[in-house]
Design an enzyme around this catalytic site. Structure first.
Site, PDB file in Angstrom:
ATOM      1  N   SER A 138      94.811 -22.053  -1.242  1.00 41.61           N
ATOM      2  CA  SER A 138      93.857 -21.858  -2.341  1.00 41.61           C
ATOM      3  C   SER A 138      92.511 -21.497  -1.737  1.00 41.61           C
ATOM      4  O   SER A 138      92.252 -21.795  -0.567  1.00 41.61           O
ATOM      5  CB  SER A 138      93.706 -23.151  -3.149  1.00 41.61           C
ATOM      6  OG  SER A 138      92.576 -23.095  -4.006  1.00 41.61           O
ATOM      7  N   TYR A 152      93.801 -32.526  -3.488  1.00 38.90           N
ATOM      8  CA  TYR A 152      94.245 -31.129  -3.632  1.00 38.90           C
ATOM      9  C   TYR A 152      93.585 -30.266  -2.551  1.00 38.90           C
ATOM     10  O   TYR A 152      94.251 -29.494  -1.847  1.00 38.90           O
ATOM     11  CB  TYR A 152      93.879 -30.620  -5.030  1.00 38.90           C
ATOM     12  CG  TYR A 152      94.309 -29.206  -5.302  1.00 38.90           C
ATOM     13  CD1 TYR A 152      95.582 -28.933  -5.797  1.00 38.90           C
ATOM     14  CD2 TYR A 152      93.460 -28.124  -5.061  1.00 38.90           C
ATOM     15  CE1 TYR A 152      95.995 -27.628  -6.043  1.00 38.90           C
ATOM     16  CE2 TYR A 152      93.859 -26.822  -5.302  1.00 38.90           C
ATOM     17  CZ  TYR A 152      95.124 -26.574  -5.799  1.00 38.90           C
ATOM     18  OH  TYR A 152      95.533 -25.282  -6.033  1.00 38.90           O
TER      19      TYR A 152
END
Ligand SMILES: NC(=O)c1ccc[n+]([C@@H]2O[C@H](COP(=O)([O-])OP(=O)(O)OC[C@H]3O[C@@H](n4cnc5c(N)ncnc54)[C@H](O)[C@@H]3O)[C@@H](O)[C@H]2O)c1
Length: 253
Positions: A138, A152
């Site tokens: 990401s 995350y």
């Protein structure tokens, strides 16, 4: 097996195949002639073959790749894409250890397991280009957000570092390994955020030079490039597909 297309003859395993990016990628890979195996917790994953598996469970991962190998004889592309981003993963001050570990398990341990048990099948292929591994990281692996999702972010940083190392390790053995780092993607989750809290959504959008979120198909097209021979000299890369987000200091009005 299809003979036309940029992935003709390739067997591709896509995890998280029922999700936004996964489903879009299954469709693009199939359009380009691949045989696609969709893996998900969800029983109705798209693909030529749908396999139900928890990608953080070692036995299930090993069994999944063996079943693909037994069904098609070879495996050429791994798209390790399954991931979660739950609401109880937030600031380090508020996130419980259980939430931290749940996210690490699905987002990072799963990528380790899919590489550990998937790459040996790619190495069995003959020829200078044995296969391509694409791990979904990401943009948060390379930049920090004040709206923290601490586990995350750490998991995606782990995916990025792991991927870089594997890319280097296998570079002379015909297996390329790249980290696909999407910017924010227009998913049902983001649409809900827009509807519920337009101000919060606008705050995120202002950082994207292009002024919009990605469409899942745009991430799928990047995965296609990394899966195909067109990216034959690309390995161990941090492949950002983020509308310019990570390069921006200020953005156009
Ligand atoms: N959507 C975004 O804005 C965005 C941005 C950057 C990175 N990503 C990453 O892209 C990937 C895909 O995201 P998405 O937006 O398509 O998410 P999504 O929630 O739409 O899809 C994720 C899929 O993974 C599956 N899954 C979850 N846990 C699993 C497990 N243990 N075993 C097997 N399957 C499991 C889910 O069932 C779901 O189908 C994720 O790794 C995510 O972190 C997404």
């Amino acid at each position: 097996m299809a003979t036309n297309g940029r992935l003709a003859g390739r067997v591709c395993v896509v995890t998280g195949a029922s999700g936004g990016i996964g489903a879009a990628t299954v469709a693009v890979f199939q359009r380009e002639g691949a045989t696609v195996v969709g893996v998900d917790l969800d029983a109705d994953a798209p693909g030529d073959l749908a396999l139900v598996a928890d990608v953080a469970d070692e036995d299930q991962v090993q069994d999944t790749f063996q079943r693909v190998r037994d069904s098609y004889g070879h495996i050429d592309v791994l798209f390790n894409n399954a991931g979660i981003s739950p609401n109880d993963d937030a600031s380090v001050l508020d996130t419980a250890l259980e939430a931290w570990e749940r996210v690490q398990r699905v987002n990072l341990r799963s990528v380790f397991l899919c590489c550990k048990h998937g790459i040996p099948h790619l190495l069995d292929n003959e020829g200078p280009m044995s296969g391509s591994v694409i791990n979904t990281a990401s943009f948060v692996a390379v930049m920090g957000a004040a709206t923290s999702q601490i586990s995350y972010t750490a998991s995606k940083g782990g995916v990025l570092a792991l991927t870089r190392e594997l890319g280097v390790e296998f570079a002379r053995r015909g297996v390329r390994v790249n980290a696909l780092c999407p910017g924010p993607v227009d998913t049902p989750l983001l649409r809900e955020l827009f509807a519920k809290d337009p101000e919060k959504a606008a705050r995120r959008l202002v950082h994207v030079p292009m002024g919009r979120f990605a469409r899942a198909e745009e991430i799928a097209n990047a995965a296609l490039f990394l899966a195909s021979d067109e990216s034959s000299f690309v390995t161990a890369s941090t492949f950002l597909v983020d509308g310019g987000l990570s390069a921006a200091y200020t953005t156009p009005l």
